[in-house]
Scaffold this active site. Sequence first.
Site, PDB file in Angstrom:
ATOM      1  N   GLY A   1      90.865  40.393  30.108  1.00 15.81           N
ATOM      2  CA  GLY A   1      92.253  40.040  30.337  1.00 15.81           C
ATOM      3  C   GLY A   1      92.819  40.162  31.212  1.00 15.81           C
TER       4      GLY A   1
ATOM      5  N   ALA B   1      91.130  37.699  40.756  1.00 18.74           N
ATOM      6  CA  ALA B   1      89.648  38.528  40.073  1.00 18.74           C
ATOM      7  C   ALA B   1      89.285  37.473  39.798  1.00 18.74           C
ATOM      8  CB  ALA B   1      89.461  39.786  38.931  1.00 18.74           C
TER       9      ALA B   1
ATOM     10  N   HIS C   1      84.421   6.419  59.472  1.00 24.83           N
ATOM     11  CA  HIS C   1      84.737   4.822  59.547  1.00 24.83           C
ATOM     12  C   HIS C   1      85.117   4.755  58.058  1.00 24.83           C
ATOM     13  CE1 HIS C   1      80.950   3.826  61.019  1.00 24.83           C
ATOM     14  NE2 HIS C   1      81.145   2.410  60.338  1.00 24.83           N
TER      15      HIS C   1
ATOM     16  N   GLY D   1     103.591  30.930  27.047  1.00 24.28           N
ATOM     17  CA  GLY D   1     104.434  31.514  26.838  1.00 24.28           C
ATOM     18  C   GLY D   1     105.829  31.736  26.306  1.00 24.28           C
TER      19      GLY D   1
ATOM     20  N   GLN E   1      87.315  44.882  39.993  1.00 24.66           N
ATOM     21  CA  GLN E   1      87.120  44.945  37.733  1.00 24.66           C
ATOM     22  C   GLN E   1      85.812  44.483  37.798  1.00 24.66           C
ATOM     23  OE1 GLN E   1      89.599  41.644  36.189  1.00 24.66           O
ATOM     24  NE2 GLN E   1      89.591  42.842  34.315  1.00 24.66           N
TER      25      GLN E   1
END
Length: 396
Positions: free
Chosen positions: A80, A8, A307, A133, A75
């Site tokens: 988040g 999303a 070209h 993380g 959504q």
Amino acid sequence: MQTVVLAAGEGTRLRPLTDRRPKPTVPVADRTLVEHVVDAAEAAGAARVVVVVGYGADAVRDALGDRTTVEFVTQERQRGTADAVRAARDRLDDAPFAVLNGDVLYDRASLSRLYDAGPGVGAARVDDPSNYGVLETDGDGRVRGVVEKPDDPASDLVNAGAYVFPAAARDWLDVGESDRGELELTDVLTRACGAVEMRAVTVERWLDVGRPWELLAANEWKLGELDRRIEGEVHPDADLRGPVVVEDGASVDAGVVIEGPALVRAGASVGPNAYVRGATLVGEGATVGHGVEVKNSVLMAGATVGHLSYVGDSVLGRDVNFGAGTTVANLRHDDQPVVVRVKGDPTSTGRRKFGVVCGDDAKTGIETALNAGVVLGTGARTTPGETVRRDRDRSA
């Protein structure tokens, strides 16, 4: 295994390539990014896939087509990753479920191990974990928590953004909002670690496709998996070496040399005496002109390189037109990694060789010279004979 794919987002770090399309629909070899993700999920054992869409929802739906295993949910507001999964909650059965990011490539064998071993989280070792993380694990490989982008990482084991949660996690999607007012899957992961045994399952190969040079890397990976196939019109005097795919409806003229891995998609043409090498995608309806050299690049649908031009290690959006004699620089004289501005910030690509990024409908005048790391925005123009050293938006 029922699987939620998050597709999303807008993909702002990939601009200008995503000015007119959602990031999950950018081309990676012979299909879109989100198709690769869904294909990997199905190969790993996903019998049902719920794709969460938002920005550019229709384009994502069109890319995935009428797959019997896929359904879509919208959504309404992007708040988040956990909020995105919450949008799909009513579509989930009372059983374990997987969650994958729709802009991350995974090797299928690793996903299969994660699906079989769940509950768990995909884990990868990286050179610089401070941008990810970092997973906290015990000696038996159980995940105890995650620390987001730590200044002093305790390990190099990071969250690869692939999860298998227990069925109870559907009730944990109402965790409190973060400081940014968002609901994140890392909070759900922390809750899961306190309730069940979450395993860290090693992901052998993965790629977060968030910035333009990562799209180049994604194509290098997936083009390298293609087998040689010649279905289009190829002149007898052309020389195709190695894993080259010429789709039905594409044409390759006399004197052309193509060194695979390379893919020439339907409707594309490679003109006389052109040289295509490296991991190069010539997209649907794209044109490589007479005497042009293209190396390790992505030419999206309808892009034209006039070209006697040179394009190296670059990403050209849809309907880009390079005037004759346009030259791309792809190497700094000090041999340092090329720097590209991402959302206004100078960012190292980590690549010694990187050329330019051009948004849809960008056009160069003849004999334009483009410096390494330059970004031409959607609809940008250059004048004949110009040397472009800085990014440019729409004006010439």
